[in-house]
Design an enzyme around this catalytic site. Sequence first.
Site, PDB file in Angstrom:
ATOM      1  N   GLN A  97      47.504  33.731  41.242  1.00  0.00           N
ATOM      2  CA  GLN A  97      48.580  33.792  40.199  1.00  0.00           C
ATOM      3  C   GLN A  97      49.178  32.540  39.511  1.00  0.00           C
ATOM      4  O   GLN A  97      49.547  32.489  38.932  1.00  0.00           O
ATOM      5  CB  GLN A  97      50.017  33.263  41.472  1.00  0.00           C
ATOM      6  N   VAL A  99      48.243  30.221  35.534  1.00  0.00           N
ATOM      7  CA  VAL A  99      48.169  30.898  34.551  1.00  0.00           C
ATOM      8  C   VAL A  99      46.759  28.760  34.300  1.00  0.00           C
ATOM      9  O   VAL A  99      46.877  28.784  33.025  1.00  0.00           O
ATOM     10  CB  VAL A  99      49.397  30.713  34.108  1.00  0.00           C
ATOM     11  N   HIS A 115      48.670  36.768  36.487  1.00  0.00           N
ATOM     12  CA  HIS A 115      49.709  36.181  36.025  1.00  0.00           C
ATOM     13  C   HIS A 115      49.097  35.599  34.022  1.00  0.00           C
ATOM     14  O   HIS A 115      49.942  35.118  33.849  1.00  0.00           O
ATOM     15  CB  HIS A 115      50.488  35.086  35.801  1.00  0.00           C
ATOM     16  N   CYS A 145      52.333  35.377  10.721  1.00  0.00           N
ATOM     17  CA  CYS A 145      53.260  36.603   9.811  1.00  0.00           C
ATOM     18  C   CYS A 145      54.862  35.989   9.783  1.00  0.00           C
ATOM     19  O   CYS A 145      55.214  36.443   9.614  1.00  0.00           O
ATOM     20  CB  CYS A 145      53.528  37.891  10.693  1.00  0.00           C
ATOM     21  N   PRO A 206      50.265  23.576  53.827  1.00  0.00           N
ATOM     22  CA  PRO A 206      50.603  22.412  54.395  1.00  0.00           C
ATOM     23  C   PRO A 206      52.411  22.558  54.875  1.00  0.00           C
ATOM     24  O   PRO A 206      52.673  22.507  55.669  1.00  0.00           O
ATOM     25  CB  PRO A 206      50.795  21.272  53.430  1.00  0.00           C
ATOM     26  N   ALA A 222      45.491  21.773  50.491  1.00  0.00           N
ATOM     27  CA  ALA A 222      44.540  22.713  50.319  1.00  0.00           C
ATOM     28  C   ALA A 222      42.851  22.776  49.752  1.00  0.00           C
ATOM     29  O   ALA A 222      41.623  22.505  50.056  1.00  0.00           O
ATOM     30  CB  ALA A 222      44.739  23.819  48.953  1.00  0.00           C
TER      31      ALA A 222
HETATM   32  P1  OAD Z   1      54.998  28.447  44.850  1.00  0.00           P
HETATM   33  O1  OAD Z   1      55.486  27.196  43.418  1.00  0.00           O
HETATM   34  O2  OAD Z   1      56.085  29.569  44.492  1.00  0.00           O
HETATM   35  O3  OAD Z   1      54.887  27.977  45.471  1.00  0.00           O
HETATM   36  C1  OAD Z   1      53.661  26.970  46.331  1.00  0.00           C
HETATM   37  C2  OAD Z   1      53.028  27.143  48.336  1.00  0.00           C
HETATM   38  O4  OAD Z   1      51.740  25.727  47.534  1.00  0.00           O
HETATM   39  C3  OAD Z   1      54.038  26.121  48.841  1.00  0.00           C
HETATM   40  O5  OAD Z   1      54.305  27.342  49.604  1.00  0.00           O
HETATM   41  C4  OAD Z   1      53.782  24.855  49.052  1.00  0.00           C
HETATM   42  O6  OAD Z   1      54.054  25.036  50.416  1.00  0.00           O
HETATM   43  C5  OAD Z   1      52.294  25.165  48.908  1.00  0.00           C
HETATM   44  N1  OAD Z   1      51.486  23.850  48.715  1.00  0.00           N
HETATM   45  C6  OAD Z   1      52.463  22.875  48.059  1.00  0.00           C
HETATM   46  N2  OAD Z   1      51.235  22.154  47.901  1.00  0.00           N
HETATM   47  C7  OAD Z   1      50.509  21.748  48.549  1.00  0.00           C
HETATM   48  C8  OAD Z   1      49.204  22.012  48.510  1.00  0.00           C
HETATM   49  N3  OAD Z   1      48.703  20.904  48.074  1.00  0.00           N
HETATM   50  N4  OAD Z   1      47.559  22.195  48.942  1.00  0.00           N
HETATM   51  C9  OAD Z   1      47.802  24.007  49.071  1.00  0.00           C
HETATM   52  N5  OAD Z   1      49.630  24.536  49.376  1.00  0.00           N
HETATM   53  C10 OAD Z   1      50.624  24.233  48.716  1.00  0.00           C
HETATM   54  O7  OAD Z   1      53.559  28.566  43.907  1.00  0.00           O
HETATM   55  P2  OAD Z   1      52.893  30.802  44.338  1.00  0.00           P
HETATM   56  O8  OAD Z   1      53.336  30.489  44.968  1.00  0.00           O
HETATM   57  O9  OAD Z   1      52.012  30.411  43.512  1.00  0.00           O
HETATM   58  O10 OAD Z   1      54.874  33.232  38.515  1.00  0.00           O
HETATM   59  O11 OAD Z   1      54.891  31.089  43.023  1.00  0.00           O
HETATM   60  C11 OAD Z   1      53.777  32.789  42.424  1.00  0.00           C
HETATM   61  C12 OAD Z   1      54.422  32.940  41.241  1.00  0.00           C
HETATM   62  O12 OAD Z   1      55.795  32.208  41.170  1.00  0.00           O
HETATM   63  C13 OAD Z   1      53.702  32.326  40.655  1.00  0.00           C
HETATM   64  O13 OAD Z   1      52.610  32.722  39.953  1.00  0.00           O
HETATM   65  C14 OAD Z   1      54.885  31.859  38.401  1.00  0.00           C
HETATM   66  C15 OAD Z   1      56.062  30.970  39.949  1.00  0.00           C
HETATM   67  O14 OAD Z   1      57.108  31.836  38.960  1.00  0.00           O
HETATM   68  C16 OAD Z   1      55.244  33.219  37.389  1.00  0.00           C
HETATM   69  O15 OAD Z   1      55.708  32.747  36.459  1.00  0.00           O
HETATM   70  C17 OAD Z   1      54.967  35.295  36.669  1.00  0.00           C
END
Ligand code: OAD
Length: 238
Positions: A97, A99, A115, A145, A206, A222
Site C-alpha cells: 500500500q 507509495v 496506491h 500545458c 507491534p 518489522a
Molecule cells: P497505517 O498508518 O494505517 O498503519 C500502519 C501500521 O503499522 C499500524 O498498524 C502500526 O501499528 C504499524 N506499525 C507501526 N510501526 C511499525 C513497525 N516498526 N513495524 C511494523 N508495523 C508497524 O498505514 P497503512 O495500513 O499502510 O492510503 O494505511 C493504509 C492506507 O491508508 C495508506 O496506503 C494510505 C493511508 O491513507 C492512501 O493514501 C490511499
Amino acid sequence: MSIDAAIQAIRERKPRRVVVMTGAGVSADSGIPTFRGPDGLWRNFRPEELATPEAFRRDPLLVWEWYEWRRGLIRDAQPNAAHEAIARLPDALVVTQNVDGLHTRAGSRDVVELHGNIFHVSCVREGNPRMHAEAFPDLPPRCECGALLRPGVVWFGEALPEDAMPRAYAALQRADLLLVIGTSGVVYPAAGLARAYDGLSIEVNPDTSLGSACTFLVPARAAEATPRIIDVILEVQS
Ligand code: OAD
C-alpha cells in the site's frame, strides 16, 4: 503470541510460494511516519483530509506542501532490514500500500503498488503519467500545458491501478504463505486481501490492539521480526 509459533508453522509447512503484503509500518523503521496514530498527523491534518480529490480541488497548494514534505523524507530514507529481507525471497510477489518505492530500492523485483508511487506525477488535463523525483521549485507544480500536476498516488474515492488487485488475488490463489507487515488493515480494497486468504498467514505489527485476520500475529517491529521469519523461509526452501 510469540514469533516462535509462527516459525514452527513455517518449518512444518515449508511454504514455497510466498506473497508479502505491506503497509506504512514496514517503512516506519526507515523513519517514514505512518498514517494513523500521532505520528501520522501533519500540521494537525489527518491523511484522510489531504489525500482526496476534493482536498486537491479545494487547496492544491496545501496538498502539494504535504506531498513535498513526504517526498523529501522518502528521498532521504533508506530501505531497512525488513525491505532487504523481503527482497531476498526469490519469486515472492510484494503487494504494497506504500507509495515510497522502498521495496524496489531494496531489490524486490515483483512489486504491486496498490496506491501508486509518490515520485510519479500526472497532468490533471492531459494525464500523461511520468516520473518526477526531484523537488519542485514552485508549488503547486504545473505541466508545460499550464494545468496543475498531481501526485501519482491513489486518493480516497479513486480506483486502484487496473491490474493491481487481479494480480494480487491471482498470486494469493497460488500462495502457500501470506506475510502481512505493518498495516492497520482498515483501508479497502487492500484490507480485503488478507481477509480473503485462508492459508497460512503471519502478521507482523507491534500494535496488537486491532487483532489480526492472520493465523499468527507477531507483536514486533518489522525490521526486527521480518528478517528472522524470512531466514526460516529461505532455510526450509533450500
Ligand atoms: P497505517 O498508518 O494505517 O498503519 C500502519 C501500521 O503499522 C499500524 O498498524 C502500526 O501499528 C504499524 N506499525 C507501526 N510501526 C511499525 C513497525 N516498526 N513495524 C511494523 N508495523 C508497524 O498505514 P497503512 O495500513 O499502510 O492510503 O494505511 C493504509 C492506507 O491508508 C495508506 O496506503 C494510505 C493511508 O491513507 C492512501 O493514501 C490511499
